[in-house]
Design an enzyme around this catalytic site. Structure first.
Site, mmCIF file in Angstrom:
data_model
loop_
_atom_site.group_PDB
_atom_site.id
_atom_site.type_symbol
_atom_site.label_atom_id
_atom_site.label_comp_id
_atom_site.label_asym_id
_atom_site.label_seq_id
_atom_site.Cartn_x
_atom_site.Cartn_y
_atom_site.Cartn_z
ATOM 1 N NE ARG A 1 29.849 51.315 5.769
ATOM 2 C CZ ARG A 1 30.740 52.209 6.201
ATOM 3 N NH1 ARG A 1 31.415 51.993 7.321
ATOM 4 N NH2 ARG A 1 30.964 53.313 5.525
ATOM 5 C CB SER B 1 23.027 54.170 0.066
ATOM 6 O OG SER B 1 23.607 53.257 0.955
ATOM 7 C CE LYS C 1 29.052 57.181 3.499
ATOM 8 N NZ LYS C 1 29.488 56.084 2.660
HETATM 9 N N1 TZP Z 1 26.198 55.598 5.789
HETATM 10 C C1 TZP Z 1 25.679 56.804 6.030
HETATM 11 S S1 TZP Z 1 26.053 57.349 7.592
HETATM 12 C C2 TZP Z 1 26.924 55.933 7.948
HETATM 13 C C3 TZP Z 1 26.896 55.086 6.847
HETATM 14 C C4 TZP Z 1 27.527 53.786 6.748
HETATM 15 C C5 TZP Z 1 27.606 55.708 9.249
HETATM 16 C C6 TZP Z 1 26.668 55.380 10.357
HETATM 17 O O1 TZP Z 1 27.381 55.192 11.560
HETATM 18 P P1 TZP Z 1 26.837 55.726 12.942
HETATM 19 O O2 TZP Z 1 27.966 55.449 13.901
HETATM 20 O O3 TZP Z 1 25.629 54.935 13.290
HETATM 21 O O4 TZP Z 1 26.568 57.199 12.774
#
Ligand code: TZP
Ligand code: MG
Length: 216
Positions: free
Chosen positions: A46, A117, A146
């Protein structure tokens, strides 16, 4: 190659590690090697955010991380970038609601793994109809990773999806760590996906191993 079976998909989702160069304080290849040694079951490249690599650099890091996954037989999924997934002959692609419609992506990628998603029951049902192999549900807990993350939904969202008959493989995402992973599995998820709980851990291998224990 045929589509991945739901049972195989559920196994692959157990500890789904997501990462790009922006998420790492160390060399992404080293972080990935250690995460694999700790027992991750699936990897998503990603490359996203303000300082993300683009163009040839993005391709090159993808190629490097894919080679590591191949060496260890961990499927390699590309986030968002369907063209890159096809160019690299990745094992799959993960898209969000704001990306190309899932049914069109399914046509482009054939039998590769397709993750979508979903934040509501309706989005989950649509993903199923459009040919997703799994859905990612979240953010479950609050996350700093995010920038444009929606409001945290808690494990209850997954529980209510299951209650309403959504039986596609589900992975929870967002703010998941060793302390709360068990709740996500208890809510009906097949696995957990994490960025920072592995990427930013002092001991990446140990963190992956402990997360895995929570999913057993
Ligand atoms: N999509 C929803 S939350 C997120 C993504 C890509 C981030 C997740 O990162 P982390 O550090 O595991 O909370
Ligand atoms: Mg996306």
């Amino acid at each position: 190659m045929a589509r991945v079976s739901a049972n195989k998909m559920r196994e692959l989702l157990k500890v789904y590690f997501i990462m790009g160069s922006v998420n790492c304080k160390r060399k992404p290849a080293d972080v990935l090697e250690e995460a694999i040694a700790g027992g991750i079951t699936l990897f998503q490249y990603r490359e996203k955010g303000a300082w993300a690599l683009t163009g040839e650099e993005k391709w090159r890091l993808g190629k490097e991380l894919q080679a590591i996954c191949q060496k260890h037989h961990i499927p390699f999924i590309v986030n968002d970038d369907v063209d890159l997934a096809i160019e690299l002959d990745a094992d799959g692609v993960h898209i969000g609601q704001e990306d190309e419609p899932a049914d069109l992506v399914r046509k482009k990628i054939g039998d590769k793994i397709l993750g979508v998603s979903a934040h509501t029951i309706e989005e989950a049902q649509k993903a199923v109809v459009q040919g997703a192999d799994y859905i990612g549900v979240g953010p479950i807990f609050s996350t700093n990773t995010k920038e444009d993350a929606k409001k945290p939904q808690g494990p209850k969202l997954i529980e209510s999806m299951r209650k309403q008959g959504i039986d596609i493989p589900i992975v929870g995402i967002g703010g998941i760590n060793i302390a709360n992973a068990g709740q996500v599995i208890a809510s009906g998820a097949d696995g957990i996906s994490v960025i920072s709980a592995i990427c930013l851990a002092d001991d990446v291998k140990e963190s992956a191993a402990q997360l895995k224990k929570e999913t057993m």
